[in-house]
Structure formats: C-alpha cells, structure tokens
Design a protein around this motif. Sequence first.
Motif: not given
Length: 372
Positions: A32-33, A126-127, A350-351, A355-357
Amino acid sequence: MNTNQTGTLDTMIIGGGQAGLAMGHYLKEQNRTFLILDANPRTGDAWRQRWDSLRVFTPAKYDGLPGVPFPADPLSFPTKDEVAGYLEGYAERFALPVIRGVRVERLWREADRFVAASNGHRWEAHNVVVATGCSQAPKVPGFAADLDASIVQLHSSQYRNAGQLRPGPVLVVGLGNSGAEIALEVSRTHSTSVAGKPGGELPVKHGPTAARYFLPIVRFLGLHVLTLSTPLGRKAAPAFKAHATPLIRTKSKDLAAAGVQFVPRVAGVQDGMPVLADGTRVEVSNVVWCTGYREDFSWIDPGMLDGGALPPQHRGVALRTPGLFFLGQEFQYAAASATLPGTARDARHLAHRIPRPPMAARESAHAGEKEA
C-alpha cells in the motif's frame, strides 16, 4: 524524509509509536502507499520520555511487533529505553515511511479524502488511521492550580527520577501501577504518602517465574476472553476503562514495607496544601500526579467524532465515517488492546479492513511517490 507529498495516499497513519509501526508493517506487506506521521523527533521517544527506572510488565517474549522478536531474554522485562531502541530499529529494518517531528494540528474530510495539516504542510489520503494511543493528554484535577507555588508538581509523564523533587514530604496521587512504582522509588529518599485505592493486585509475585507460568494465562485472558465479543468482556470493559489496572509489580505490601503511608483520596486544596477526603490538610513539598490521561481529539473535525470523544467503532473501524480507523485505544477490542501484544493483533485485523482506493487514485499516488 521530505515532508512534501505529491498525490493522494492510500492510507495516512497518525502516530509513530508501536501502534503506528505495526500498522505500517502490515500495510507494507500489502504494497500500500502510506505515510506515518510521528509527533516526536525520534521513533520511540514516547517510551524514552517516561521515568528512568520504568520496565514493561510483559516479558520480552510478548513484546515484539510483527516480523521481529524482541531481542532479549524471553523471560526478562525490558527497560523503557530498550523498548524505544527496539521500535527505532524496527522502523529502520522495514524502511517504514515515517515523517518525524510532525504533530498533526487538524484532520478533516474533504470530498472523498482526508486531509491532515501541520505547520503549513498538508497530506491527503483516502484512509486515515488514528494511532495516537490512549496516553494523549495528562489528566490533573483543576484544583492543582491552587497549590502553593513552592510545591513541586509533576504529572507521572513529567517525572523522571527523585532528583527532580525538593527536600521534604512527597504526596503521590493515584494508586495505579505508575503511582505504586513512583511512590516506592521516591520513598527511598523522601517521606512519602500515596492517596487512592488500587484496582486490585496481581495475586502472584511478578518476575521470571510469573513470566513462565502465570503471565501467559493473563495474556490469554487479555487477548481472547476479555474482549467486546464475549459477555464477560463487554461487562468488564466500562470498569476497566474507568479504574486503574490491578497492581502488577509493586504491591501494597511492598509500599507498606518501604514506609509509604496510605491516605484517602485528595479532595481539594486549603491554604495552598492538599486536603484529603476526610478533611485532613497534608503538609507536603512535592506532589506527583499519577492520575492518568484523557483522550484529546480536539485536532479532529468534530463532525467525525462523538461529542469530542471516540466515535462509535467496531474493532477500530469508525461506523459513521468510512475510511476512518483507530488503533491503540484502551479496550478498543480487548483488555490488552493498548499493550504491545494487543496492538499488533488489532493492527493485523484493521489492515485487512482498510479499503483500497480506486485504481486511478492508486496509480496517481505511485506516480507521485516516484517523482518525490
């Protein structure tokens, strides 16, 4: 790392302690970024800044974060500086993208993304995972301001050692674990009283034997039995949050043997001196407030909170604000949620729920990473 951000991140983690680092580890595994924004100038400072003699209560075999065991005798109890060094090495080992010295001043939602601002800098994602933990703002009663100016007052977060104190009697206010340990320490050099009642006591002597036979049971209960998924855990949670945890290493009998006097709770101030609930005025030169911490989410947009407090959430997932997550809070899911073992377990959970964007946003963020 440069504080300038290009593009919108997948996820922003606010807080660079054990909770933020564990979260970062799992997000990196998922490619993830993300960024971790740490208010401290150095990873692990939240531990370094505690009192000099502090040791953790859990044995080293339970103190590691995902991917790296704690480098110590499994039945030993690491010092606070050893924990700080471990966390710093952990961030370096996994090359986690931590920006240090960034205290987020504002967090709000703008269209489909979150925005954090600090000292003229701005980050978008986004999160967002709020991983600032449960020791946010020291809690001291309002009447503390009425104590005589000659009295040295320290909250437990400011106390380092007895050398900070004036000659003369010490009143330690609060009989949780920090109060018990600090009272025992200062009793070696000062006449000491402690105000308050313990929330119970561990029924065995703390040490390597307990680490081998008893603490594994405590760990199991704290992770798997006393949770919000069990009737027993749901019943215990309010009291757990409201009262001091049971005394673990330093017990009432240890304090009594050291000559520490037990007095009723502090009810106010009279003529510049503390007054106890029974009306007794106590002449002291020093007061150490071991009265815990309060939540401080004043930097978060009130619309994302519940009257200024933690909003409704399930295992760290905010129920009314998609994309908002919390980690490291007291009894967030289990009695052990704010401990090293509990934080790592909650971070893993949580990981898998962040959600992914959309693909276009992910490509933009990766492009921004390369340009930076």
